[in-house]
Design a protein around this motif. Structure first.
Motif, PDB file in Angstrom:
ATOM      1  N   ILE A 162      -2.758   5.720   8.427  1.00 39.08           N
ATOM      2  CA  ILE A 162      -1.992   4.465   8.388  1.00 39.08           C
ATOM      3  C   ILE A 162      -2.497   3.498   9.460  1.00 39.08           C
ATOM      4  CG2 ILE A 162       0.327   3.511   8.766  1.00 39.08           C
ATOM      5  CD1 ILE A 162       1.356   6.027   7.223  1.00 39.08           C
TER       6      ILE A 162
ATOM      7  N   SER B 124       0.847  -1.203   0.000  1.00 40.79           N
ATOM      8  CA  SER B 124       0.000   0.000   0.000  1.00 40.79           C
ATOM      9  C   SER B 124       0.878   1.247   0.000  1.00 40.79           C
ATOM     10  CB  SER B 124      -0.870   0.050   1.264  1.00 40.79           C
ATOM     11  OG  SER B 124      -1.706  -1.070   1.334  1.00 40.79           O
TER      12      SER B 124
ATOM     13  N   ILE C  55       3.428  -1.065   4.007  1.00 36.97           N
ATOM     14  CA  ILE C  55       2.917   0.288   3.702  1.00 36.97           C
ATOM     15  C   ILE C  55       4.085   1.236   3.455  1.00 36.97           C
ATOM     16  CG2 ILE C  55       1.475   2.194   4.557  1.00 36.97           C
ATOM     17  CD1 ILE C  55       0.175   0.170   6.489  1.00 36.97           C
TER      18      ILE C  55
ATOM     19  N   ALA D 294      -3.522  -4.080   6.305  1.00 38.21           N
ATOM     20  CA  ALA D 294      -2.307  -3.744   5.546  1.00 38.21           C
ATOM     21  C   ALA D 294      -1.067  -3.969   6.400  1.00 38.21           C
ATOM     22  CB  ALA D 294      -2.377  -2.296   5.067  1.00 38.21           C
TER      23      ALA D 294
END
Ligand code: URA
Length: 210
Positions: free
Chosen positions: A145, A128, A156, A153
């Motif tokens: 985040i 991501s 990242i 996720a």
């Protein structure tokens, strides 16, 4: 693995950033420069993606050719200014999945308040890339985040145009596992949470609002 902080010092990036900072740069020019610079920054933030090979046939002979491994990338735009970076990156990575996180900064507390969140599926299997042009206090970026991590996720990266030392420190504290790629690190934040010298309000400058 990318470093925790990468400053893209390429002359084209720095030249375009200077034009964007100038207060007399028009909305149309600002948008055009942002699109161009986002292509160059996308090149850096996609370094070290997992790779594999696939068997292809050139007109001459078969070969095992490099290709990006795994599921399509997820690009996550922090509304609304993130969309300016997103548009350029999508030209380079048109098959990416796209998510949006809507956060505004409470003008008193400078803390992020969420009003929208729509994310791609299978985030646990994707790289991501979160995009927001200005890493100022870092509160919105850190909150976005956190939302991504809550949705699964794991891998990242964060891409911005300008970062303040305060925002970098906040991100390092909240998400030390998330590398940051930026075109410049400026001096500090002013009392209104704006980056100094910065470029002003990125959303206003790209959309022509005040
Ligand atoms: N957001 C902006 O648009 N500009 C800043 O300087 C800080 C946050």
């Amino acid at each position: 693995m990318l470093d925790h902080l990468t400053v893209v010092s390429h002359p084209l990036v720095q030249h375009k950033l200077t034009l964007m900072r100038e207060k007399d740069t028009s909305t149309a020019s600002f948008r055009k420069l942002l699109r161009e610079i986002s292509l160059l920054l996308a090149y850096e933030v996609t370094r070290e993606l997992p790779m594999t090979t696939k068997r292809i046939e050139t007109p001459i002979e078969p070969m095992d050719a490099p290709t990006i491994d795994g599921k399509k990338l997820a690009l996550i735009s922090i509304l609304r200014a993130g969309n300016g970076l997103l548009d350029g990156i999508l030209e380079l990575i048109p098959a990416a999945r796209v998510g949006f996180v809507g956060l505004y900064r409470d003008p008193e507390t400078l803390q992020p308040v969420q009003y929208y969140c729509k994310l791609p599926d299978h985030l646990d299997e994707r790289v991501s890339i979160v995009v927001d042009p200005m890493l100022a206090t870092g509160n919105s970026s850190a909150a976005a985040i956190t939302l991504l991590k809550q949705s699964g996720a794991k891998n990242i990266r964060f891409l911005c145009l300008l970062a303040a030392p305060e925002g970098i420190a906040r991100m390092k504290e909240a998400h030390p596992d998330v590398p940051i790629v930026t075109a410049a690190v400026d001096s500090h934040l002013n009392d209104h949470g704006y980056i100094v010298p910065g470029l002003g309000d990125a959303g206003d400058r790209m959309f022509g609002t005040k």
